[in-house]
Design an enzyme around this catalytic site. Structure first.
Site, PDB file in Angstrom:
ATOM      1  NE  ARG A 614     -28.692  19.205  -7.897  1.00 52.02           N
ATOM      2  CZ  ARG A 614     -27.634  18.507  -8.265  1.00 52.02           C
ATOM      3  NH1 ARG A 614     -26.963  18.862  -9.332  1.00 52.02           N
ATOM      4  NH2 ARG A 614     -27.250  17.468  -7.582  1.00 52.02           N
ATOM      5  CD  GLU A 691     -42.220  35.286  -8.988  1.00 51.30           C
ATOM      6  OE1 GLU A 691     -41.374  35.032  -9.885  1.00 51.30           O
ATOM      7  OE2 GLU A 691     -42.431  36.431  -8.572  1.00 51.30           O
TER       8      GLU A 691
END
Ligand code: MOS
Length: 724
Positions: A614, A691
Site C-alpha cells: 500500500r 531502498e
C-alpha cells in the site's frame, strides 16, 4: 499488541480500506517541509546550548598498530584549549556500536586509518581544530595489515549458504549458460548532514542531541559504550539530514561528546568534518560476485549460482548481504549460493543504502542480460518466464508478488517493444544510443514498534514515539495513518518524533520505518476507536469518523467530554518471515548514450515500476523511488571508494572526489507505482519503499551501455576508462 498470526493466505481486508477518509495515500506535502526550507528545523549541532565547548576528533594516521602515547603538551598550552581526551571508551570500536568488544585498555589499538583516538576540547571550534593539529601521536611499530579482500583470509557466512541439487551438472547440461564474475566498488553513505552531537550532563543524567536513525537501539548502545544505565540517557533527534545506514548505530562523535562533557563539567559539541565522516564512519563493502545461470532450450532456468566475496574489519559481524534477494528472485532447482567475508583493515563495513541488493542485484541483472542475449530471448520475457510461484529455497509462498506487473507495465510505458536488442544499433554524432532493463527486488522488513496516540479533548491528536524521520516523510505518513483512522485532517495531528522519552519505535533503517511505525499507530488508533465506539454504542468496525465527527453527527469533542484518550500501540511482527517470503519488486528501464571517443555515459531517460504494498503517501513514496533511482545512477556510473593499496587509507574522502549524481546527471525520471495491498507484510498492508529504487537500477544502465556501445563492462561503476 498485535502480532501476525499464522494464516494460509495474506489478509487483504483491513479496517483502513473501509474508512475512505481520503487521507491515507494522498500526496500530502511534508508536514515538516516548511520548517526545513525556512531553516527553523533544528539539526543536532544547531541546538542553542548554554556554555557549550567545542570538540574536534583526532583520527589515526596509521592502518594497524597501537597508540603508545599522545603528547598533549603543546595543544594544552594553546589559547582556549580546555582538555585533550583519550579515554579508552572513545578509542574502542565498540564506540561505533559495531564490534562486540570489551573496552580497550591503553595502549589503544588502531585497526584502520581514520579511527578516532582522541578529542580536543576548546572554547571555540577554530581553537580546537588548530590545537588538534599540534597533537603528537606516538604509534609504536606499525603492523603490516591485509588490505586486499581477494587475497585476505576469508570466513564463509554459513547461514547464507545454500546448495540444492547439482549446479555443475545443470551448467553442463544447459542449452545456454552464463558464468561471469562482476566486481563492485565500495560506497560511502554520504548523508548531507554530517555526524554531530551535543552532550550535556545534569548530575547523573545525560542529554544528547544527535543525528541518529534508531534511538530505540542507540540508547542501549550508548549506555553500553559509556558504562551507564539507559534510564540516565535522553537522546533527541527531531530532524535528521539523511542517514543512509551511517547513523543506524552511535559513533564516536556521540560517545566523545558525552565523555568530554562529563570530564569538563560543561556541554560539549562534536561535529565531524566531511572527511571524518568519509574515513571514520563506515563503508559499503566492495564485492566480487560470480554468477552462474543455466537455462534449457526454452529459456526456463535450471541452475542458479551466486557466490559473493565481501570484506570487513576483523571482529566485525556485518557482511554485506549480497545474496538477500538472489535466494528467491528466480526459479531454478539446482542452486548454489555462498557468501564469504574477507578480513581486511579498511574502515568498518556496515549497512549503506539498501545493504545487499544495492550491489547484489546489479551484478545478477547484468548476468541475466548476458543470459538473455545468449538464449536469444528478450530480457523482459526471460525474467517473466522465470518468476517462481513460491520461494524456490524455502518452499513457502510469497506474501504478494508484483514482478510480472512491474515488468509489463514498465515495458509498456517505456516502449520496450520498440527497442532494438542488437548492440551498436544507433549512433547520433559522437554518441552511441541504447537501452537496457533490469528487475528490482528488495526484501521487506518490519520491526517491533511502539507509539502513543492521544486523542485530545479539543479534537486534535498527538503522536509520540522515538521514531525518526531521516528525510523520508515519517512525520507526514504518521499524521496520515492517524488521520485516516480517527477521521482527522493530517494537520489536526501533531507528530512528535525523535525523543527517546517517547515509546520506542522501530527506528529508520532497512526500509522498515513506514510499515513498522504505521502499524504501531494503527494498533493505537484501533484501541482509541474501540473506546469511542463503546461510548457511541456502535461496533468499532462500523464506527465512521470524518472531519472530527461520527456519522451520527456527534462531534469527537462532545464524545470526549473534556478528557483525552491516550493509547500506546505495540506492533510485533511475529513470525511473518517463517510464513511468507515478503519482498518489494520492480523493473527498471533506461536509455543511455555513450560517447564514442571518451567512453562517457549519460542517462537519457529512466523509468522504474515498483510494487511495495500500500502507498501511504503518493508524493513521499514517489520521492523515495526517485531518490532510489538516482542512487542507481551513482552506483552505475560514478560512486566508488578508492583506498590506497599501500596503507588502506581512503583517498577520495569528500563529495568533490567521491561522485554522487548531481542535477546535471539525472534526467527526467518516471515512476510507476503498481497498485497492490499486502496484508501479510504489515497490518497496514504496506511494504518497505525506501531502498527498492536502487536495487537493480544500475544494471539497467549497464545493460544499456552494452546495448549502446557493445562494451560489456564487468565492474561497477562504469566510468569512462572502463567503458571505452
Ligand atoms: Mo539503511 S542502509 O538500513 O539505513
Amino acid at each position: 499488541m498485535i502480532a501476525h498470526e499464522k494464516q494460509d493466505k495474506p489478509d487483504n481486508a483491513n479496517r483502513l480500506d473501509g474508512m475512505k477518509q481520503g487521507v491515507l495515500g494522498k500526496p500530502v506535502s511534508r508536514l515538516d517541509g516548511l520548517a526545513k526550507v525556512t531553516g527553523t528545523a533544528l539539526y543536532a549541532a544547531e541546538y542553542p546550548v548554554q556554555d557549550c565547548a567545542e570538540g574536534v576528533l583526532i583520527t589515526a594516521t596509521i592502518t594497524r598498530g597501537v597508540v603508545n602515547a599522545i603528547d598533549k603538551k603543546a595543544a594544552l598550552a594553546m589559547p582556549g584549549v580546555i582538555a585533550v581526551i583519550d579515554d579508552p571508551r572513545l578509542t574502542t570500536r565498540a564506540a561505533q556500536g559495531t564490534a562486540d568488544e570489551a573496552p580497550q585498555q591503553n595502549p589503544a589499538r588502531v585497526d584502520y586509518w581514520g579511527q578516532p583516538i582522541a578529542l580536543v576540547v576548546a572554547e571555540t571550534f577554530e581553537q580546537a581544530r588548530h590545537a588538534a593539529k599540534h597533537i603528537v601521536v606516538d604509534y609504536g611499530e606499525e603492523i603490516n595489515p591485509p588490505l586486499d579482500p581477494e587475497t585476505a583470509k576469508t570466513e564463509e557466512q554459513t547461514e547464507e549458504t545454500i546448495s540444492q541439487g547439482d549446479l555443475d551438472a545443470a551448467m553442463r547440461d544447459a542449452a545456454h549458460s552464463v558464468d561471469v564474475t562482476i566486481r563492485t566498488k565500495g560506497h560511502a553513505s554520504a548523508a548531507m548532514e554530517p555526524h554531530a552531537a551535543i552532550a550535556s550532563w545534569d548530575g547523573d543524567d545525560l542529554t544528547v542531541h544527535a543525528s541518529l536513525q534508531m534511538l530505540n537501539y542507540n540508547i542501549t548502545e550508548l549506555a553500553d559504550a559509556l558504562g551507564i544505565r539507559e534510564q540516565h540517557i535522553r537522546l533527541i533527534a527531531r530532524y535528521v539530514g539523511g542517514g543512509f545506514g551511517s547513523k543506524l548505530g552511535v559513533s564516536e562523535e556521540v560517545v566523545a561528546a558525552a565523555i568530554a562533557a562529563e570530564q569538563i563539567g560543561r556541554p560539549v559539541r562534536v561535529v565531524m568534518t566531511r572527511q571524518q565522516v568519509f574515513e571514520t564512519i563506515m563503508r559499503r563493502s566492495e564485492s566480487k560476485q560470480r554468477l552462474r545461470l543455466a537455462v534449457d532450450a526454452a529459456g526456463k532456468m535450471t541452475g542458479f549460482g551466486h557466490h559473493a566475496l565481501v570484506s570487513n574489519l576483523p571482529g566485525e559481524d556485518f557482511a554485506e548481504p549480497i545474496l538477500q534477494s538472489s535466494h528467491f528472485l528466480y526459479a531454478g532447482e539446482n542452486r548454489e549460493l555462498k557468501l564469504e567475508l574477507a578480513r581486511v583493515h579498511m574502515m568498518t563495513a556496515g549497512s549503506v543504502r539498501a545493504p545487499g541488493e544495492a550491489v547484489g542485484m546489479p551484478a545478477l541483472e547484468v548476468a541475466m542480460d548476458m543470459l538473455a542475449e545468449r538464449s536469444g530471448i528478450d530480457p523482459v520475457k526471460l525474467r517473466l518466464m522465470n518468476i517462481p510461484d513460491k520461494d524456490p529455497e524455502k518452499g513457502i509462498p510469497f506474501s504478494s508478488h508484483t514482478l510480472a506487473d512491474c515488468l509489463n507495465q514498465g515495458a509498456e510505458a517505456f516502449g520496450w517493444n520498440k527497442t532494438i536488442r542488437t548492440p551498436r544499433h544507433t549512433r547520433e554524432g559522437e554518441w552511441w544510443v541504447g537501452t537496457g532493463m533490469a528487475s528490482a527486488a528488495r526484501v521487506h522488513n518490519v520491526m517491533e514498534a511502539k507509539a502513543r496516540v492521544t486523542l485530545k479533548a479539543d479534537g486534535t491528536a498527538v503522536v509520540e514515539t522515538d521514531m525518526t524521520d531521516i528525510g523520508t516523510g515519517t512525520y507526514t505518513i504518521a499524521a496520515q495513518v492517524v488521520g485516516e483512522m480517527l477521521g482527522l485532517a493530517p494537520d489536526r495531528v501533531l507528530v512528535d518524533l525523535g525523543d527517546s522519552r517517547h515509546p520506542r519505535g522501530p527506528g529508520s533503517g532497512g526500509s522498515w520505518g513506514a510499515p513498522s511505525i504505521g502499524s504501531a499507530l494503527y494498533v493505537a488508533c484501533k484501541a482509541i476507536r474501540e473506546e469511542l465506539a463503546e461510548r457511541l454504542g456502535v461496533d468499532e468496525p462500523e464506527l465512521a469518523l470524518r472531519d472530527g465527527k461520527a456519522a451520527s453527527g456527534t462531534s469527537l469533542v462532545e464524545v470526549l467530554d473534556g478528557k483525552d484518550i491516550a493509547k500506546i500501540g505495540h506492533y510485533e511482527p511475529g513470525a511473518i518471515a517463517e510464513d511468507f517470503t515478503a519482498s518489494g519488486f520492480g523493473a527498471f528501464f533506461a536509455q543511455v548514450r555513450v560517447n564514442h571517443f571518451t567512453g562517457e555515459t549519460r542517462v537519457d531517460r529512466m523509468l522504474g515500476a515498483f510494487g511495495f504494498g500500500r502507498v501511504l503517501n503518493d508524493k513521499t513514496a514517489r520521492s523515495q523511488c526517485l531518490g532510489g533511482i538516482t542512487w542507481s545512477i551513482g552506483t552505475a556510473l560514478t560512486e566508488a571508494l578508492e583506498f590506497d593499496g599501500r596503507d588502506g587509507h581512503l583517498v577520495n574522502r569528500d563529495l568533490a572526489e567521491y561522485h554522487v549524481p548531481v542535477n546535471r546527471d539525472v534526467p527526467e525520471l518516471d515512476v510507476i507505482m503498481v497498485e497492490e495491498r499486502d496484508g501479510a507484510a504489515s497490518p497496514i498492508q504496506a511494504k518497505g519503499i525506501g531502498e527498492l529504487g536502487m536495487c537493480g537500477g544500475a544494471a539497467a544502465i549497464a545493460n544499456a551501455i552494452y546495448n549502446a556501445s557493445g562494451a560489456r563492462v564487468l565492474e561497477f561503476p562504469m566510468t569512462p576508462d572502463r567503458v571505452i
